[in-house]
Write a protein that holds these residues in place. Structure first.
Motif, PDB file in Angstrom:
ATOM      1  N   THR A   1      56.943  42.390 135.393  1.00 23.97           N
ATOM      2  CA  THR A   1      56.518  41.625 134.114  1.00 23.97           C
ATOM      3  C   THR A   1      57.677  41.265 133.322  1.00 23.97           C
ATOM      4  O   THR A   1      58.247  42.193 132.689  1.00 23.97           O
ATOM      5  CB  THR A   1      55.318  42.327 133.616  1.00 23.97           C
ATOM      6  N   VAL A   2      57.873  39.979 133.025  1.00 21.51           N
ATOM      7  CA  VAL A   2      58.772  39.665 132.226  1.00 21.51           C
ATOM      8  C   VAL A   2      58.287  38.598 131.148  1.00 21.51           C
ATOM      9  O   VAL A   2      57.313  37.862 131.455  1.00 21.51           O
ATOM     10  CB  VAL A   2      60.191  39.144 132.642  1.00 21.51           C
ATOM     11  N   GLY A   3      59.035  38.138 130.060  1.00 22.17           N
ATOM     12  CA  GLY A   3      58.741  37.233 129.227  1.00 22.17           C
ATOM     13  C   GLY A   3      57.961  37.749 127.920  1.00 22.17           C
ATOM     14  O   GLY A   3      57.902  39.043 127.576  1.00 22.17           O
ATOM     15  N   MET A   4      57.883  36.685 127.160  1.00 21.46           N
ATOM     16  CA  MET A   4      57.028  37.302 125.538  1.00 21.46           C
ATOM     17  C   MET A   4      55.690  37.361 125.718  1.00 21.46           C
ATOM     18  O   MET A   4      55.039  36.931 126.873  1.00 21.46           O
ATOM     19  CB  MET A   4      57.249  35.886 124.596  1.00 21.46           C
ATOM     20  N   PRO A   5      54.946  38.314 124.721  1.00 27.30           N
ATOM     21  CA  PRO A   5      53.546  38.552 125.147  1.00 27.30           C
ATOM     22  C   PRO A   5      52.748  37.338 125.479  1.00 27.30           C
ATOM     23  O   PRO A   5      51.609  37.425 126.036  1.00 27.30           O
ATOM     24  CB  PRO A   5      53.478  39.051 123.816  1.00 27.30           C
ATOM     25  N   THR A   6      53.085  36.278 125.031  1.00 31.46           N
ATOM     26  CA  THR A   6      52.201  35.243 125.034  1.00 31.46           C
ATOM     27  C   THR A   6      52.435  34.186 126.426  1.00 31.46           C
ATOM     28  O   THR A   6      51.803  33.348 126.535  1.00 31.46           O
ATOM     29  CB  THR A   6      51.963  34.082 123.884  1.00 31.46           C
ATOM     30  N   ARG A   7      53.702  34.460 126.893  1.00 30.18           N
ATOM     31  CA  ARG A   7      54.228  33.828 128.199  1.00 30.18           C
ATOM     32  C   ARG A   7      54.612  34.663 128.986  1.00 30.18           C
ATOM     33  O   ARG A   7      55.775  34.204 129.609  1.00 30.18           O
ATOM     34  CB  ARG A   7      55.275  32.931 127.720  1.00 30.18           C
ATOM     35  N   ARG A   8      53.853  35.518 129.388  1.00 26.76           N
ATOM     36  CA  ARG A   8      54.195  36.451 130.640  1.00 26.76           C
ATOM     37  C   ARG A   8      54.129  36.066 132.015  1.00 26.76           C
ATOM     38  O   ARG A   8      53.343  35.178 132.087  1.00 26.76           O
ATOM     39  CB  ARG A   8      53.528  37.840 130.324  1.00 26.76           C
ATOM     40  N   ARG A   9      55.152  36.365 133.015  1.00 28.02           N
ATOM     41  CA  ARG A   9      54.902  36.025 134.111  1.00 28.02           C
ATOM     42  C   ARG A   9      55.685  37.327 134.918  1.00 28.02           C
ATOM     43  O   ARG A   9      56.141  38.300 134.467  1.00 28.02           O
ATOM     44  CB  ARG A   9      55.899  34.691 134.503  1.00 28.02           C
ATOM     45  N   LEU A  10      55.353  37.029 136.356  1.00 23.51           N
ATOM     46  CA  LEU A  10      55.754  38.145 137.361  1.00 23.51           C
ATOM     47  C   LEU A  10      56.957  37.570 138.021  1.00 23.51           C
ATOM     48  O   LEU A  10      56.725  36.494 138.786  1.00 23.51           O
ATOM     49  CB  LEU A  10      54.659  38.677 137.920  1.00 23.51           C
ATOM     50  N   VAL A  11      57.893  38.215 138.076  1.00 23.79           N
ATOM     51  CA  VAL A  11      59.318  37.731 138.979  1.00 23.79           C
ATOM     52  C   VAL A  11      59.290  38.848 140.357  1.00 23.79           C
ATOM     53  O   VAL A  11      58.736  40.247 139.888  1.00 23.79           O
ATOM     54  CB  VAL A  11      60.302  38.053 138.181  1.00 23.79           C
ATOM     55  N   PHE A  12      59.886  38.422 141.551  1.00 21.11           N
ATOM     56  CA  PHE A  12      60.019  39.319 142.524  1.00 21.11           C
ATOM     57  C   PHE A  12      61.253  40.034 142.316  1.00 21.11           C
ATOM     58  O   PHE A  12      62.389  39.158 142.327  1.00 21.11           O
ATOM     59  CB  PHE A  12      59.780  38.585 143.703  1.00 21.11           C
ATOM     60  N   VAL A  13      61.431  41.164 142.643  1.00 22.56           N
ATOM     61  CA  VAL A  13      62.904  41.943 142.666  1.00 22.56           C
ATOM     62  C   VAL A  13      62.741  42.625 143.895  1.00 22.56           C
ATOM     63  O   VAL A  13      61.933  43.417 144.115  1.00 22.56           O
ATOM     64  CB  VAL A  13      63.019  42.727 141.398  1.00 22.56           C
ATOM     65  N   PRO A  14      64.020  42.665 144.715  1.00 24.61           N
ATOM     66  CA  PRO A  14      63.767  43.283 145.977  1.00 24.61           C
ATOM     67  C   PRO A  14      64.021  45.116 145.651  1.00 24.61           C
ATOM     68  O   PRO A  14      64.726  45.419 144.526  1.00 24.61           O
ATOM     69  CB  PRO A  14      65.075  43.092 146.678  1.00 24.61           C
ATOM     70  N   LEU A  15      63.531  45.578 146.659  1.00 26.72           N
ATOM     71  CA  LEU A  15      63.430  47.171 146.257  1.00 26.72           C
ATOM     72  C   LEU A  15      64.454  47.952 147.357  1.00 26.72           C
ATOM     73  O   LEU A  15      64.673  49.022 147.218  1.00 26.72           O
ATOM     74  CB  LEU A  15      62.049  47.774 146.639  1.00 26.72           C
TER      75      LEU A  15
ATOM     76  N   ASP B   1      52.152  33.669 137.892  1.00 28.15           N
ATOM     77  CA  ASP B   1      51.670  33.864 136.899  1.00 28.15           C
ATOM     78  C   ASP B   1      51.182  35.520 136.878  1.00 28.15           C
ATOM     79  O   ASP B   1      50.875  35.955 138.091  1.00 28.15           O
ATOM     80  CB  ASP B   1      50.115  33.039 136.623  1.00 28.15           C
ATOM     81  N   VAL B   2      50.802  35.853 135.797  1.00 28.39           N
ATOM     82  CA  VAL B   2      50.383  37.507 135.597  1.00 28.39           C
ATOM     83  C   VAL B   2      49.105  37.687 136.575  1.00 28.39           C
ATOM     84  O   VAL B   2      49.013  38.745 136.931  1.00 28.39           O
ATOM     85  CB  VAL B   2      50.255  37.930 134.323  1.00 28.39           C
ATOM     86  N   ASP B   3      48.237  36.604 136.603  1.00 31.56           N
ATOM     87  CA  ASP B   3      46.912  36.887 137.555  1.00 31.56           C
ATOM     88  C   ASP B   3      47.068  36.002 138.716  1.00 31.56           C
ATOM     89  O   ASP B   3      46.106  35.856 139.402  1.00 31.56           O
ATOM     90  CB  ASP B   3      45.807  36.359 136.590  1.00 31.56           C
ATOM     91  N   GLY B   4      48.237  35.594 139.175  1.00 33.72           N
ATOM     92  CA  GLY B   4      48.361  34.827 140.155  1.00 33.72           C
ATOM     93  C   GLY B   4      48.609  35.498 141.580  1.00 33.72           C
ATOM     94  O   GLY B   4      48.642  36.800 141.397  1.00 33.72           O
ATOM     95  N   GLU B   5      48.622  34.675 142.488  1.00 35.20           N
ATOM     96  CA  GLU B   5      48.791  35.411 144.061  1.00 35.20           C
ATOM     97  C   GLU B   5      49.992  34.549 144.721  1.00 35.20           C
ATOM     98  O   GLU B   5      50.456  33.475 144.224  1.00 35.20           O
ATOM     99  CB  GLU B   5      47.756  35.220 144.867  1.00 35.20           C
TER     100      GLU B   5
END
Length: 118
Positions: free
Chosen positions: A44-58, A84-88
């Motif tokens: 989870t990254v971004g400002m509280p009103t504009r959060r999104r999910l980025v993919f990072v390798p493990l 999006d935080v609730d996206g797929e």
């Protein structure tokens, strides 16, 4: 190595780069559908009103006291493909994620998608 089974314990912990700069907070782990091994995290990254999910390798990720450290630079990770935080994650977007990090992508042996959320 970070174990996918421990996701409930690590969710919302900081994800940091090799220099321990905070990228964001761990949201979920995606596993390789062929091996069930953890491959990517959503962060989870971004400002509280504009959060999104980025993919990072493990790949070669390690755990520390209260954080998960990945090999990838904060700037590269924050510019990674996101949802999006609730996206797929749509199957057709998987190759872009691998490509962003210079990783090889191939579908499963029967053409099935490569990533599954845990």
């Amino acid at each position: 190595m970070f174990e996918a089974d421990d996701i409930r314990e690590w969710r919302d912990h900081d994800v940091v780069d090799a220099d321990k700069k905070k990228i964001g907070s761990l949201e979920a782990v995606y596993v390789d559908t062929a091996t069930d091994a953890p491959v990517f995290a959503t962060v989870t990254v971004g400002m509280p009103t504009r959060r999104r999910l980025v993919f990072v390798p493990l790949t070669d990720a390690t755990v520390g006291p209260g954080y998960l450290k990945v090999l990838w630079d904060k700037k590269l990770a924050r510019n990674a493909p996101s949802i999006d935080v609730d996206g797929e994650l749509p199957a057709e977007d998987e190759p872009q994620i691998f490509s962003h990090y210079g990783l090889a992508y191939s579908t499963g042996a029967a053409g099935e998608r490569r990533l599954a959320r845990r």
